[in-house]
Design a protein around this motif. Structure first.
Motif, PDB file in Angstrom:
ATOM      1  N   PRO A   1      -7.545 -22.883  -1.129  1.00 20.33           N
ATOM      2  CA  PRO A   1      -7.404 -24.238  -0.580  1.00 20.33           C
ATOM      3  C   PRO A   1      -6.928 -25.290  -1.576  1.00 20.33           C
ATOM      4  O   PRO A   1      -6.266 -26.252  -1.186  1.00 20.33           O
ATOM      5  CB  PRO A   1      -8.823 -24.575  -0.081  1.00 20.33           C
ATOM      6  CG  PRO A   1      -9.716 -23.551  -0.677  1.00 20.33           C
ATOM      7  CD  PRO A   1      -8.891 -22.337  -0.932  1.00 20.33           C
ATOM      8  N   ASP A   2      -7.241 -25.127  -2.861  1.00 25.37           N
ATOM      9  CA  ASP A   2      -6.818 -26.136  -3.847  1.00 25.37           C
ATOM     10  C   ASP A   2      -5.353 -26.001  -4.250  1.00 25.37           C
ATOM     11  O   ASP A   2      -4.866 -26.750  -5.111  1.00 25.37           O
ATOM     12  CB  ASP A   2      -7.723 -26.101  -5.093  1.00 25.37           C
ATOM     13  CG  ASP A   2      -7.817 -24.726  -5.719  1.00 25.37           C
ATOM     14  OD1 ASP A   2      -7.911 -23.731  -4.976  1.00 25.37           O
ATOM     15  OD2 ASP A   2      -7.786 -24.636  -6.958  1.00 25.37           O
ATOM     16  N   HIS A   3      -4.636 -25.062  -3.622  1.00 30.87           N
ATOM     17  CA  HIS A   3      -3.215 -24.890  -3.914  1.00 30.87           C
ATOM     18  C   HIS A   3      -2.346 -25.120  -2.689  1.00 30.87           C
ATOM     19  O   HIS A   3      -1.187 -25.502  -2.814  1.00 30.87           O
ATOM     20  CB  HIS A   3      -2.962 -23.492  -4.487  1.00 30.87           C
ATOM     21  CG  HIS A   3      -3.687 -23.283  -5.772  1.00 30.87           C
ATOM     22  ND1 HIS A   3      -3.081 -23.362  -7.000  1.00 30.87           N
ATOM     23  CD2 HIS A   3      -5.012 -23.070  -6.015  1.00 30.87           C
ATOM     24  CE1 HIS A   3      -3.988 -23.199  -7.945  1.00 30.87           C
ATOM     25  NE2 HIS A   3      -5.169 -23.018  -7.381  1.00 30.87           N
ATOM     26  N   VAL A   4      -2.924 -24.877  -1.502  1.00 29.44           N
ATOM     27  CA  VAL A   4      -2.113 -24.981  -0.277  1.00 29.44           C
ATOM     28  C   VAL A   4      -2.567 -26.117   0.637  1.00 29.44           C
ATOM     29  O   VAL A   4      -1.814 -26.566   1.498  1.00 29.44           O
ATOM     30  CB  VAL A   4      -2.108 -23.626   0.481  1.00 29.44           C
ATOM     31  CG1 VAL A   4      -3.451 -23.358   1.164  1.00 29.44           C
ATOM     32  CG2 VAL A   4      -0.983 -23.555   1.483  1.00 29.44           C
TER      33      VAL A   4
ATOM     34  N   THR B   1       1.470 -20.597  -5.361  1.00 29.93           N
ATOM     35  CA  THR B   1       1.090 -19.449  -6.201  1.00 29.93           C
ATOM     36  C   THR B   1       0.155 -18.501  -5.445  1.00 29.93           C
ATOM     37  O   THR B   1       0.198 -17.290  -5.641  1.00 29.93           O
ATOM     38  CB  THR B   1       0.399 -19.894  -7.513  1.00 29.93           C
ATOM     39  OG1 THR B   1      -0.748 -20.712  -7.200  1.00 29.93           O
ATOM     40  CG2 THR B   1       1.357 -20.680  -8.395  1.00 29.93           C
ATOM     41  N   HIS B   2      -0.710 -19.070  -4.591  1.00 33.21           N
ATOM     42  CA  HIS B   2      -1.611 -18.259  -3.772  1.00 33.21           C
ATOM     43  C   HIS B   2      -2.283 -19.186  -2.767  1.00 33.21           C
ATOM     44  O   HIS B   2      -2.227 -20.407  -2.905  1.00 33.21           O
ATOM     45  CB  HIS B   2      -2.650 -17.523  -4.637  1.00 33.21           C
ATOM     46  CG  HIS B   2      -3.576 -18.422  -5.388  1.00 33.21           C
ATOM     47  ND1 HIS B   2      -3.145 -19.281  -6.396  1.00 33.21           N
ATOM     48  CD2 HIS B   2      -4.917 -18.630  -5.291  1.00 33.21           C
ATOM     49  CE1 HIS B   2      -4.175 -19.941  -6.873  1.00 33.21           C
ATOM     50  NE2 HIS B   2      -5.269 -19.587  -6.214  1.00 33.21           N
ATOM     51  N   LEU B   3      -2.935 -18.598  -1.774  1.00 30.55           N
ATOM     52  CA  LEU B   3      -3.376 -19.409  -0.626  1.00 30.55           C
ATOM     53  C   LEU B   3      -4.819 -19.890  -0.715  1.00 30.55           C
ATOM     54  O   LEU B   3      -5.455 -20.096   0.326  1.00 30.55           O
ATOM     55  CB  LEU B   3      -3.122 -18.638   0.674  1.00 30.55           C
ATOM     56  CG  LEU B   3      -1.627 -18.502   1.007  1.00 30.55           C
ATOM     57  CD1 LEU B   3      -1.427 -17.698   2.299  1.00 30.55           C
ATOM     58  CD2 LEU B   3      -0.951 -19.865   1.116  1.00 30.55           C
TER      59      LEU B   3
HETATM   60 ZN   LIG Z   1      -7.128 -22.783  -8.044  1.00 30.02          ZN
END
Ligand SMILES: [Zn+2]
Length: 320
Positions: free
Chosen positions: A142-145, A138-140
């Protein structure tokens, strides 16, 4: 009177129990001390959807939300919560029958020891990382990638990584890293460390704005939280589910007050506008929502009320 009777009854049963335990010395079972399972499962038409927990992290949300501390504390106390708020980090696996896709990937090692549980929970759910065909980020942040890479190794060796070009341009820019304040450099470095191995392997395929990737899997721009923040819609047999990423962080505050923004938003005004736009449509159409930071499994519907929204968690099901 009734209360008195109850008290008398419970006092006498306590006496009995006390006598019982002293004569038999009952052994208590040791506590299990393991967390609840980190995956959930529902069907969406012919698609199987498996929310995966990456863990939880405590956030001082009263310092992060753009409203008075007292207002946040009051709103949280009404839903029996307090700060620091134990906040879920959720990812989602969708099996379309022909492709196995992952929406967001948790934090990996970038956000401390309470997160980074994606791979263990994915395996517990019955899937192997090597089976994932596509990862949609969804976006870069740190908690997503962060969860796509460990020590420079691809954790999803057979997957293509999809991210909006605006986020790729911003977070992978050496120039932006150099000019970022010291406390924000880690965000750029985290995105780079996560994506660089996939770039070397030619497995990062950015897209520009609204895109259809395969039948029933689409991206819609929801820029604001970051420059390229994207929501993903999956659809099967006329049932829709939208993965909203970071359109919301603190359900106890922002469902009722969607105008309240959070410090993590790159552009707070646009982030609030994107939230309102997507929430409004999802509520109107009765579309299922998958949210990265609403309490696990982060799946539910939105009901519009006078000012804001009410979150209605999905029913538990074992029917497949
Ligand atoms: Zn987040």
């Amino acid at each position: 009177m009734f209360k008195k009777l109850l008290m008398a009854a419970s006092l006498s049963s306590m006496t009995v129990l006390a006598g019982f335990s002293s004569s038999l010395a009952l052994a208590a079972a040791p506590m299990a001390k393991t967390p609840a399972p980190g995956y959930f499962r529902v069907m969406l038409g012919a698609f199987e959807v498996t929310p995966i927990s990456d863990g939880t992290v405590e956030l001082q949300v009263e310092k992060l939300l753009a409203q008075p501390v007292a207002a946040t504390n009051h709103a949280l106390s009404k839903v029996f919560l307090m700060t620091p708020l134990e906040t879920s980090v959720n990812a989602f696996v969708v099996n379309t029958g022909t492709k196995l896709i992952l929406i967001d990937a948790g934090a990996g090692s970038l956000f401390g020891p309470t997160l980074g549980k994606l791979i263990a929970n994915l395996k517990a759910s019955g899937y192997e990382p090597s089976q994932i065909d596509d990862v949609f980020i969804t976006h870069l942040h740190p908690d997503h990638v962060g969860g796509i890479t460990a020590n420079g190794e691809l954790l999803f060796p057979n997957a293509i990584i999809h991210v909006d070009q605006h986020d790729v341009d911003y977070w992978l820019s050496k120039e932006n890293l150099d000019k970022a304040p010291a406390d924000q450099k880690g965000m750029f470095q985290g995105a780079m460390a996560s994506l660089n191995p996939y770039i070397s392997a030619k497995k990062l395929v950015p897209f520009n704005g609204n895109t259809e990737f395969m039948p029933g899997v689409r991206a819609y721009s929801s820029y604001g939280h970051t420059l390229g923040h994207t929501v993903y819609e999956v659809e099967s047999k006329e049932q829709k589910l939208i993965f909203i990423g970071d359109l919301i962080h603190v359900g106890g505050v922002q469902f009722a007050h969607p105008e309240v923004t959070i410090e993590f938003d790159t552009n707070q005004k646009e982030a609030a506008a994107a939230r309102e736009r997507v929430f409004n449509e999802a509520a109107k159409d009765g579309v299922l929502i998958g949210a990265a930071h609403i309490q696990f499994p982060g799946l539910g519907h939105l009901q519009k009320d006078k000012k804001g929204y009410e979150w209605v968690p999905v029913n538990f099901t074992q029917m497949h």
